[in-house]
Design a protein around this motif. Structure first.
Motif, PDB file in Angstrom:
ATOM      1  N   GLY A   1      55.617 -10.643 -17.247  1.00 43.74           N
ATOM      2  CA  GLY A   1      55.901 -10.907 -18.662  1.00 43.74           C
ATOM      3  C   GLY A   1      55.525  -9.756 -19.552  1.00 43.74           C
ATOM      4  N   GLY A   2      55.082  -8.678 -18.992  1.00 44.85           N
ATOM      5  CA  GLY A   2      54.777  -7.504 -19.789  1.00 44.85           C
ATOM      6  C   GLY A   2      53.350  -7.425 -20.247  1.00 44.85           C
ATOM      7  N   SER A   3      52.490  -8.322 -19.805  1.00 41.04           N
ATOM      8  CA  SER A   3      51.078  -8.299 -20.218  1.00 41.04           C
ATOM      9  C   SER A   3      50.253  -7.642 -19.124  1.00 41.04           C
ATOM     10  N   GLY A   4      50.365  -6.342 -19.045  1.00 41.46           N
ATOM     11  CA  GLY A   4      49.695  -5.597 -17.992  1.00 41.46           C
ATOM     12  C   GLY A   4      48.189  -5.694 -18.029  1.00 41.46           C
ATOM     13  N   PRO A   5      47.542  -5.419 -19.190  1.00 46.54           N
ATOM     14  CA  PRO A   5      46.075  -5.465 -19.235  1.00 46.54           C
ATOM     15  C   PRO A   5      45.509  -6.837 -18.863  1.00 46.54           C
ATOM     16  N   GLU A   6      46.148  -7.859 -19.362  1.00 47.23           N
ATOM     17  CA  GLU A   6      45.676  -9.215 -19.039  1.00 47.23           C
ATOM     18  C   GLU A   6      45.891  -9.512 -17.568  1.00 47.23           C
ATOM     19  N   ALA A   7      47.003  -8.995 -17.014  1.00 45.05           N
ATOM     20  CA  ALA A   7      47.270  -9.175 -15.583  1.00 45.05           C
ATOM     21  C   ALA A   7      46.194  -8.489 -14.757  1.00 45.05           C
ATOM     22  N   ASP A   8      45.741  -7.304 -15.220  1.00 44.71           N
ATOM     23  CA  ASP A   8      44.684  -6.601 -14.509  1.00 44.71           C
ATOM     24  C   ASP A   8      43.390  -7.432 -14.481  1.00 44.71           C
ATOM     25  N   THR A   9      43.123  -8.146 -15.570  1.00 43.06           N
ATOM     26  CA  THR A   9      41.919  -8.989 -15.631  1.00 43.06           C
ATOM     27  C   THR A   9      41.955 -10.061 -14.538  1.00 43.06           C
ATOM     28  N   PHE A  10      43.123 -10.685 -14.389  1.00 38.48           N
ATOM     29  CA  PHE A  10      43.245 -11.741 -13.359  1.00 38.48           C
ATOM     30  C   PHE A  10      43.213 -11.146 -11.951  1.00 38.48           C
ATOM     31  N   ASP A  11      43.751  -9.927 -11.823  1.00 40.63           N
ATOM     32  CA  ASP A  11      43.641  -9.285 -10.505  1.00 40.63           C
ATOM     33  C   ASP A  11      42.175  -9.005 -10.161  1.00 40.63           C
ATOM     34  N   ASN A  12      41.421  -8.585 -11.188  1.00 38.80           N
ATOM     35  CA  ASN A  12      39.995  -8.363 -10.963  1.00 38.80           C
ATOM     36  C   ASN A  12      39.276  -9.670 -10.567  1.00 38.80           C
ATOM     37  N   LEU A  13      39.680 -10.767 -11.238  1.00 38.16           N
ATOM     38  CA  LEU A  13      39.113 -12.077 -10.870  1.00 38.16           C
ATOM     39  C   LEU A  13      39.475 -12.432  -9.423  1.00 38.16           C
ATOM     40  N   ALA A  14      40.688 -12.111  -9.032  1.00 32.82           N
ATOM     41  CA  ALA A  14      41.117 -12.372  -7.653  1.00 32.82           C
ATOM     42  C   ALA A  14      40.280 -11.562  -6.666  1.00 32.82           C
ATOM     43  N   LYS A  15      39.964 -10.303  -7.051  1.00 32.13           N
ATOM     44  CA  LYS A  15      39.128  -9.481  -6.177  1.00 32.13           C
ATOM     45  C   LYS A  15      37.712 -10.059  -6.040  1.00 32.13           C
ATOM     46  N   VAL A  16      37.186 -10.518  -7.182  1.00 40.99           N
ATOM     47  CA  VAL A  16      35.840 -11.133  -7.138  1.00 40.99           C
ATOM     48  C   VAL A  16      35.857 -12.354  -6.222  1.00 40.99           C
ATOM     49  N   ALA A  17      36.882 -13.209  -6.357  1.00 41.09           N
ATOM     50  CA  ALA A  17      37.009 -14.406  -5.522  1.00 41.09           C
ATOM     51  C   ALA A  17      37.143 -14.029  -4.050  1.00 41.09           C
ATOM     52  N   LEU A  18      37.922 -12.984  -3.780  1.00 41.44           N
ATOM     53  CA  LEU A  18      38.084 -12.549  -2.385  1.00 41.44           C
ATOM     54  C   LEU A  18      36.757 -12.035  -1.822  1.00 41.44           C
ATOM     55  N   GLY A  19      35.985 -11.353  -2.687  1.00 46.30           N
ATOM     56  CA  GLY A  19      34.669 -10.880  -2.250  1.00 46.30           C
ATOM     57  C   GLY A  19      33.748 -12.064  -1.904  1.00 46.30           C
ATOM     58  N   ARG A  20      33.775 -13.101  -2.755  1.00 48.43           N
ATOM     59  CA  ARG A  20      32.985 -14.304  -2.468  1.00 48.43           C
ATOM     60  C   ARG A  20      33.488 -14.984  -1.192  1.00 48.43           C
ATOM     61  N   GLN A  21      34.805 -14.979  -1.010  1.00 49.07           N
ATOM     62  CA  GLN A  21      35.365 -15.582   0.211  1.00 49.07           C
ATOM     63  C   GLN A  21      34.868 -14.847   1.457  1.00 49.07           C
TER      64      GLN A  21
ATOM     65  N   GLU B   1      29.402 -25.953   4.426  1.00 50.50           N
ATOM     66  CA  GLU B   1      29.489 -25.546   3.022  1.00 50.50           C
ATOM     67  C   GLU B   1      30.032 -24.120   2.903  1.00 50.50           C
ATOM     68  N   ASP B   2      29.608 -23.240   3.819  1.00 54.87           N
ATOM     69  CA  ASP B   2      30.128 -21.863   3.785  1.00 54.87           C
ATOM     70  C   ASP B   2      31.624 -21.840   4.075  1.00 54.87           C
ATOM     71  N   VAL B   3      32.061 -22.618   5.043  1.00 53.34           N
ATOM     72  CA  VAL B   3      33.491 -22.676   5.364  1.00 53.34           C
ATOM     73  C   VAL B   3      34.278 -23.233   4.181  1.00 53.34           C
ATOM     74  N   GLU B   4      33.743 -24.289   3.580  1.00 51.20           N
ATOM     75  CA  GLU B   4      34.417 -24.894   2.430  1.00 51.20           C
ATOM     76  C   GLU B   4      34.441 -23.927   1.244  1.00 51.20           C
ATOM     77  N   ALA B   5      33.316 -23.195   1.043  1.00 48.92           N
ATOM     78  CA  ALA B   5      33.263 -22.220  -0.058  1.00 48.92           C
ATOM     79  C   ALA B   5      34.272 -21.106   0.164  1.00 48.92           C
ATOM     80  N   ALA B   6      34.385 -20.660   1.415  1.00 51.94           N
ATOM     81  CA  ALA B   6      35.369 -19.608   1.723  1.00 51.94           C
ATOM     82  C   ALA B   6      36.774 -20.105   1.406  1.00 51.94           C
ATOM     83  N   ARG B   7      37.059 -21.350   1.747  1.00 50.84           N
ATOM     84  CA  ARG B   7      38.388 -21.909   1.456  1.00 50.84           C
ATOM     85  C   ARG B   7      38.623 -22.001  -0.054  1.00 50.84           C
ATOM     86  N   GLU B   8      37.595 -22.437  -0.783  1.00 50.05           N
ATOM     87  CA  GLU B   8      37.744 -22.574  -2.237  1.00 50.05           C
ATOM     88  C   GLU B   8      37.923 -21.204  -2.902  1.00 50.05           C
ATOM     89  N   TRP B   9      37.116 -20.226  -2.491  1.00 51.82           N
ATOM     90  CA  TRP B   9      37.244 -18.896  -3.081  1.00 51.82           C
ATOM     91  C   TRP B   9      38.597 -18.281  -2.726  1.00 51.82           C
TER      92      TRP B   9
END
Length: 237
Positions: free
Chosen positions: A91-111, A66-74
């Motif tokens: 596309g010029g939406s910098g603030p919104e892009a930053d939000t998704f980058d933050n989500l990517a960081k959270v996912a990487l932390g979970r991974q 489950e940990d290996v699978e969770a790491a793959r999913e994250w």
């Protein structure tokens, strides 16, 4: 009961020297019966403990999967969020892009957390797998030893019965004159020979008496002849 204690007991029982134990026993058959009972109980106890150990190992293996699978999913979620951020930023939406980058960081932390938990569990799983393998080997050896005990007991019982039968036979033989098994016949033969000798003696005695009677008769005949001849002589004068 700890796993080390289980492993120690299984190993000790599996290595037990039956012949050495029998040599020390006052009554080998009773000791074998007791050993069989003890082994049967110990095997049942060990099987339960080994089953619990295997169950715990399987749970750890499932958690690891489950940990290996969770790491793959994250990791997948982090990649998706990062790409979305790149699209928005292009596309010029910098603030919104930053939000998704933050989500990517959270996912990487979970991974990273899932990968760390998976790596931490791997040595424990390997050690538990080794313990389970040893326990299974020990159980197999115990079962083989139990079969050996039962065979040894059956052999001992058969030998004891054979020895008892031989002792009964020897006790019966002791009542017979083993040095001269024909002694009774010899005494009976002597008795018969004595009876035969008596019969022969009687026959000889009877024969002697008859001969004497005939001799007496002959003597009487001779005497009568003498008298007759004497009378004839007297007549001729």
């Amino acid at each position: 009961m700890s796993k080390q204690t289980i492993l120690g007991r299984v190993t000790q029982l599996a290595k037990a020297n039956i012949n050495a134990l029998l040599d020390q026993a006052e009554d080998p058959q009773k000791m074998l019966d007791q050993l069989i009972r003890d082994y049967t109980n110990n095997i049942a106890e060990a099987e339960q403990a080994v089953a619990a150990t295997i169950g715990n190992l399987r749970l750890m293996e499932q958690d690891h999967v489950e940990d290996v699978e969770a790491a793959r999913e994250w990791g997948g979620k982090a990649l998706a969020a990062s790409r979305k951020a790149d699209e928005l930023r292009a596309g010029g939406s910098g603030p919104e892009a930053d939000t998704f980058d933050n989500l990517a960081k959270v996912a990487l932390g979970r991974q990273l957390q899932s990968e760390k938990e998976a790596r931490t569990a791997e040595p424990t799983i390997a050690a538990q797998t080794e313990v389970v393998d040893k326990l299974r080997t020990g159980l197999d050896q115990m079962k083989a030893k139990l079969s050996e005990l039962k065979a040894k007991r059956d052999e001992l019982v058969a030998r004891a019965k054979s020895a008892q039968a031989q002792n009964r036979m020897m006790d019966a033989v002791k009542n017979i004159n083993v040095l001269d098994p024909t002694s009774e016949l010899g005494r009976f033969e002597d008795k018969v020979r004595r009876e035969e000798a008596r019969a022969l003696g009687k026959q000889e005695l009877a024969a002697s008496s008859l001969d004497a009677q005939f001799e007496d008769l002959d003597a009487l005949g001779d005497s009568a002849e003498v008298e007759a001849r004497l009378a004839a002589l007297k007549t001729t004068k």
